[in-house]
Design a protein around this motif. Structure first.
Motif, short mmCIF file in Angstrom:
data_model
loop_
_atom_site.label_atom_id
_atom_site.label_comp_id
_atom_site.label_asym_id
_atom_site.label_seq_id
_atom_site.Cartn_x
_atom_site.Cartn_y
_atom_site.Cartn_z
N GLY A 88 0.44 -0.95 -0.10
CA GLY A 88 -0.24 -0.42 0.14
C GLY A 88 0.85 1.04 -0.04
O GLY A 88 1.85 1.15 -0.39
N ARG A 89 0.37 2.47 0.44
CA ARG A 89 0.91 3.92 0.25
C ARG A 89 2.13 3.78 1.06
O ARG A 89 2.81 4.28 0.67
N TRP A 90 2.12 3.35 2.54
CA TRP A 90 2.76 3.50 3.66
C TRP A 90 3.95 2.96 3.33
O TRP A 90 5.25 3.21 3.74
N GLN A 91 3.38 1.40 2.49
CA GLN A 91 4.90 0.74 2.29
C GLN A 91 5.25 1.50 1.39
O GLN A 91 7.24 1.61 1.50
N MET A 92 5.04 1.81 0.68
CA MET A 92 5.37 2.60 -0.74
C MET A 92 6.17 4.01 -0.65
O MET A 92 7.64 4.46 -0.56
N LEU A 93 5.96 4.92 0.79
CA LEU A 93 6.30 6.03 1.07
C LEU A 93 7.59 5.35 2.25
O LEU A 93 8.25 6.21 1.80
N SER A 94 7.32 4.26 2.46
CA SER A 94 8.45 3.99 3.71
C SER A 94 9.99 3.76 2.87
O SER A 94 10.82 4.03 2.96
N ALA A 95 9.71 3.42 1.58
CA ALA A 95 10.50 2.25 0.51
C ALA A 95 10.93 3.90 0.40
O ALA A 95 12.87 3.93 -0.08
N GLY A 96 10.16 5.17 -0.24
CA GLY A 96 11.49 5.84 -0.44
C GLY A 96 12.11 6.89 0.30
O GLY A 96 13.36 7.34 0.24
N LEU A 97 11.14 6.81 1.70
CA LEU A 97 12.46 7.71 2.56
C LEU A 97 13.69 6.51 2.86
O LEU A 97 14.26 7.15 2.71
N LEU A 98 13.53 5.90 3.22
CA LEU A 98 15.06 4.46 2.85
C LEU A 98 15.59 4.44 2.39
O LEU A 98 16.73 5.00 1.95
N ILE A 99 15.31 4.56 0.40
CA ILE A 99 15.99 5.33 -0.48
C ILE A 99 16.28 6.10 -0.60
O ILE A 99 17.88 6.70 -0.75
N GLY A 100 15.57 6.81 -0.35
CA GLY A 100 16.10 8.59 -0.37
C GLY A 100 17.42 8.87 0.33
O GLY A 100 18.41 9.19 0.20
N GLY A 101 17.19 8.87 1.49
CA GLY A 101 18.34 8.70 2.74
C GLY A 101 19.80 8.18 2.53
O GLY A 101 20.66 8.84 2.78
N ALA A 102 18.95 6.69 2.43
CA ALA A 102 20.70 5.95 1.85
C ALA A 102 21.44 6.84 1.04
O ALA A 102 22.58 7.14 0.75
N LEU A 103 20.42 7.20 -0.17
CA LEU A 103 21.38 7.79 -1.23
C LEU A 103 22.13 8.99 -0.75
O LEU A 103 23.06 9.96 -1.62
N GLY A 104 21.09 10.09 -0.11
CA GLY A 104 22.27 10.70 0.52
C GLY A 104 22.91 11.01 1.08
O GLY A 104 23.89 11.85 0.81
N ASN A 105 23.70 9.80 1.89
CA ASN A 105 24.28 9.50 2.73
C ASN A 105 25.57 9.02 1.35
O ASN A 105 26.65 9.02 1.45
N VAL A 106 24.99 8.09 0.74
CA VAL A 106 25.14 7.75 -0.78
C VAL A 106 26.61 9.05 -1.25
O VAL A 106 28.34 9.01 -1.74
N ILE A 107 26.05 9.48 -1.48
CA ILE A 107 26.02 11.74 -2.71
C ILE A 107 27.50 11.70 -1.01
O ILE A 107 28.91 12.10 -2.38
N ASP A 108 27.69 12.41 0.13
CA ASP A 108 28.42 12.04 1.04
C ASP A 108 29.51 11.26 0.58
O ASP A 108 30.63 11.99 0.74
N ARG A 109 29.39 10.25 1.03
CA ARG A 109 30.85 9.48 0.98
C ARG A 109 31.82 9.47 -0.62
O ARG A 109 32.70 9.98 -0.28
N VAL A 110 30.46 9.90 -1.44
CA VAL A 110 31.40 10.02 -2.55
C VAL A 110 32.30 11.50 -2.57
O VAL A 110 33.15 11.61 -3.14
N LEU A 111 31.23 12.70 -2.49
CA LEU A 111 31.89 13.83 -1.90
C LEU A 111 32.56 14.42 -0.73
O LEU A 111 34.38 14.79 -1.31
#
Length: 157
Positions: A88-111
């Motif tokens: 459902g919607r809440w599962q999709m929202l949760s997945a987006g939060l997790l993925i967006g946060g993980a990619l944010g920290n990936v960008i930090d590690r690269v930069l």
């Protein structure tokens, strides 16, 4: 799946904007700390070279790239899982939060070679030595949301 994309994108943008503002505009990397609402909310610059709470930060420089690969793999697996699961919607929202946060920290590690952590909260006479960031909050909330809002497993029988 559109909700996963938008939640992830907005999470990633919020994370990167706050980090840019803290590290560059407020120059917290030079100031090291700034009391906002002591002791409850302070800005304390911390560069996390490891995983949560700086674990494995002693590891050799190749660990940076290992952690980037692990974060990208986990993000891909979560995306595959929610696509296959069609929750459902809440599962999709949760997945987006997790993925967006993980990619944010990936960008930090690269930069920067490390994750920029800056939010420090303490209370009730307990001085919290750890800092975190918006991406960490999103990863934590997304993981909890995936546990709470994913449909029960289907029986194979």
């Amino acid at each position: 799946m559109r909700l996963v994309f938008w939640a992830g994108l907005w999470t990633l943008l919020l994370d990167q904007v706050t980090k840019y503002w803290i590290v560059h505009a407020l120059n917290l990397r030079e100031l090291a700390s700034l009391d906002v609402f002591p002791p409850f909310l302070n800005l304390r610059m911390a560069w996390n070279y490891g995983i949560n709470f700086g674990l494995m930060s002693w590891a050799n420089p190749i660990m940076r790239w290992v952690l980037i690969a692990v974060a990208l793999l986990i993000s891909a697996l979560v995306l595959w899982w929610v696509h296959r699961d069609q929750g459902g919607r809440w599962q999709m929202l949760s997945a987006g939060l997790l993925i967006g946060g993980a990619l944010g920290n990936v960008i930090d590690r690269v930069l920067y070679g490390a994750v920029a952590d800056f939010i420090n909260m303490s209370c009730c006479g307990i001085n919290n030595p750890f800092s975190f960031n918006v991406a960490d909050i999103a990863v934590f909330a997304g993981a909890i949301g995936l546990v709470l809002f994913s449909p029960p497993a289907k029986n194979a029988s």
